[in-house]
Design a protein around this motif. Structure first.
Motif, short mmCIF file in Angstrom:
data_model
loop_
_atom_site.label_atom_id
_atom_site.label_comp_id
_atom_site.label_asym_id
_atom_site.label_seq_id
_atom_site.Cartn_x
_atom_site.Cartn_y
_atom_site.Cartn_z
N ASP A 68 9.07 -6.26 6.58
CA ASP A 68 8.09 -5.57 5.30
C ASP A 68 7.23 -6.21 4.77
O ASP A 68 7.29 -5.68 3.30
CB ASP A 68 9.40 -4.76 4.87
CG ASP A 68 10.17 -3.82 5.87
OD1 ASP A 68 10.36 -3.19 6.54
OD2 ASP A 68 11.60 -3.84 5.13
N SER A 69 6.90 -6.46 5.17
CA SER A 69 5.55 -7.70 4.78
C SER A 69 4.04 -7.44 4.82
O SER A 69 4.18 -6.41 5.61
CB SER A 69 5.51 -8.98 4.42
OG SER A 69 5.35 -9.43 5.72
N ARG A 125 7.74 -1.52 6.88
CA ARG A 125 7.59 -0.85 6.33
C ARG A 125 7.88 -0.99 4.97
O ARG A 125 8.18 -1.12 4.37
CB ARG A 125 8.40 0.60 6.54
CG ARG A 125 7.65 1.41 8.12
CD ARG A 125 8.75 2.55 8.24
NE ARG A 125 8.50 3.55 7.03
CZ ARG A 125 8.72 4.76 7.24
NH1 ARG A 125 10.05 4.59 7.63
NH2 ARG A 125 8.08 5.47 6.49
N PRO A 126 6.27 -1.94 4.43
CA PRO A 126 6.62 -2.26 3.43
C PRO A 126 6.44 -1.76 2.15
O PRO A 126 5.70 -0.21 2.47
CB PRO A 126 5.16 -2.89 3.54
CG PRO A 126 4.26 -3.25 4.15
CD PRO A 126 5.05 -2.51 5.78
N ARG A 127 6.87 -1.65 0.90
CA ARG A 127 6.93 -0.24 0.09
C ARG A 127 5.36 -0.80 -0.99
O ARG A 127 4.91 -2.00 -0.17
CB ARG A 127 8.16 -1.22 -1.11
CG ARG A 127 9.55 -0.94 -1.07
CD ARG A 127 10.57 -2.20 -2.14
NE ARG A 127 10.18 -1.17 -3.07
CZ ARG A 127 11.33 -1.53 -3.78
NH1 ARG A 127 11.88 -1.91 -4.25
NH2 ARG A 127 10.37 -0.41 -4.88
N ALA A 128 5.17 0.30 -1.41
CA ALA A 128 3.82 0.86 -1.81
C ALA A 128 3.88 -0.24 -2.87
O ALA A 128 4.76 -0.78 -4.02
CB ALA A 128 4.09 2.01 -2.35
N PRO A 129 2.40 -1.04 -3.36
CA PRO A 129 2.48 -2.34 -4.52
C PRO A 129 2.36 -0.99 -6.00
O PRO A 129 2.37 0.55 -5.65
CB PRO A 129 1.44 -3.10 -3.96
CG PRO A 129 0.82 -1.56 -3.24
CD PRO A 129 1.52 -1.33 -2.58
N SER A 130 3.22 -2.20 -6.61
CA SER A 130 3.63 -1.12 -7.84
C SER A 130 1.24 -1.02 -8.46
O SER A 130 1.19 -0.35 -9.81
CB SER A 130 4.26 -2.09 -9.26
OG SER A 130 3.51 -3.39 -9.55
N THR A 132 -1.93 -0.73 -7.69
CA THR A 132 -2.54 -0.37 -6.55
C THR A 132 -4.23 -0.17 -5.92
O THR A 132 -4.55 0.02 -7.18
CB THR A 132 -2.63 1.64 -5.93
OG1 THR A 132 -0.74 1.72 -6.17
CG2 THR A 132 -2.95 1.95 -4.46
N ARG A 165 5.10 -10.70 -4.93
CA ARG A 165 5.35 -11.30 -6.89
C ARG A 165 5.24 -12.49 -6.92
O ARG A 165 5.08 -13.49 -6.19
CB ARG A 165 6.40 -10.50 -6.45
CG ARG A 165 6.92 -9.41 -5.88
CD ARG A 165 8.46 -8.94 -6.40
NE ARG A 165 8.75 -8.45 -5.26
CZ ARG A 165 10.04 -7.83 -5.48
NH1 ARG A 165 10.79 -8.29 -6.13
NH2 ARG A 165 10.03 -7.38 -3.78
#
Length: 215
Positions: A68-69, A125-130, A132, A165
């Motif tokens: 997830d990257s 499936r990476p999380r959407a960035p805080s 964008t 991060r």
């Protein structure tokens, strides 16, 4: 191999084989575009006329990325079929496309070339960035003083800050003069750069030494 916060000389496909699985948080890279490029002064890139020196990197790159990257990969539009096939066969899923608008033309043929581009590729499936990013961004010219296709740190920093991060490890397997690693270091990330040519490794290490002094 100790690869954190290092610039490593050699063929990235071979070197990545010594890395453990799932050790990299983000990859940002600008491989040779496979167009036999020469700049106005005649400088060229090793491997730029050889898909076999570039494309085999991507399965190893996929392996070393954490689940997830993301990977940001610049490319040349007229070789997209080669790159897209290699990315998908490695396991990547394209999840975005970024265009940088230039206020000048880098060359002119049938059209004036006034942009650069990169695909955003996902492992899992990476999380959407805080934070964008827009998919059209302004370009800053590096001057290409130390490398024929050198990217400005200011172009790369927003990618690193959005898709990773602080404390994460950012990889560039086609490091060139080290701009990705410098951007990572200045963004409080760890880095690893791999570069085939010794002269660019030396310059990248010098840049990183200066960046650490000013961080």
């Amino acid at each position: 191999m100790n690869f954190r916060n290092r610039i490593i000389q050699g063929n990235c496909t071979s070197i990545l084989q010594s890395f453990p699985d799932a050790c990299i948080n983000l990859a940002v890279t600008d491989p040779p575009y496979l167009v036999n490029y020469r700049d106005r002064s005649g400088r060229s890139l090793r491997g730029d006329n050889s898909p076999g020196m570039v494309l085999p990197c991507f399965p190893q790159l996929y392996r070393v990325l954490k689940p997830d990257s993301l990977c940001v990969c610049f490319y040349g539009w007229n070789r997209i079929e080669l790159f897209m096939t290699a990315w998908k066969e490695a396991g990547f899923t394209p999840v975005g496309h970024i265009v940088w608008h230039k206020n000048y033309a880098s060359r002119a043929g049938y059209l004036k070339s006034c942009h650069e581009q990169a695909y955003l590729l996902a492992k899992g499936r990476p999380r959407a960035p805080s934070r964008t990013l827009r998919d059209v961004l302004p370009w800053e010219y590096s001057g290409n003083r130390f490398h024929p296709t050198e990217k400005a740190v200011s172009v790369l920093s927003p990618l690193i800050e959005s898709f990773s991060r602080p404390g994460d490890l950012v990889l560039d397997p086609f490091s060139g003069s080290g701009s990705t690693s410098v951007a990572a270091a200045l963004s409080a990330r760890d880095y690893c750069g791999i570069e085939l040519e010794r002269r660019y490794c030396i310059h990248a290490r010098r840049r990183l030494s200066d960046a650490r002094c000013h961080a």
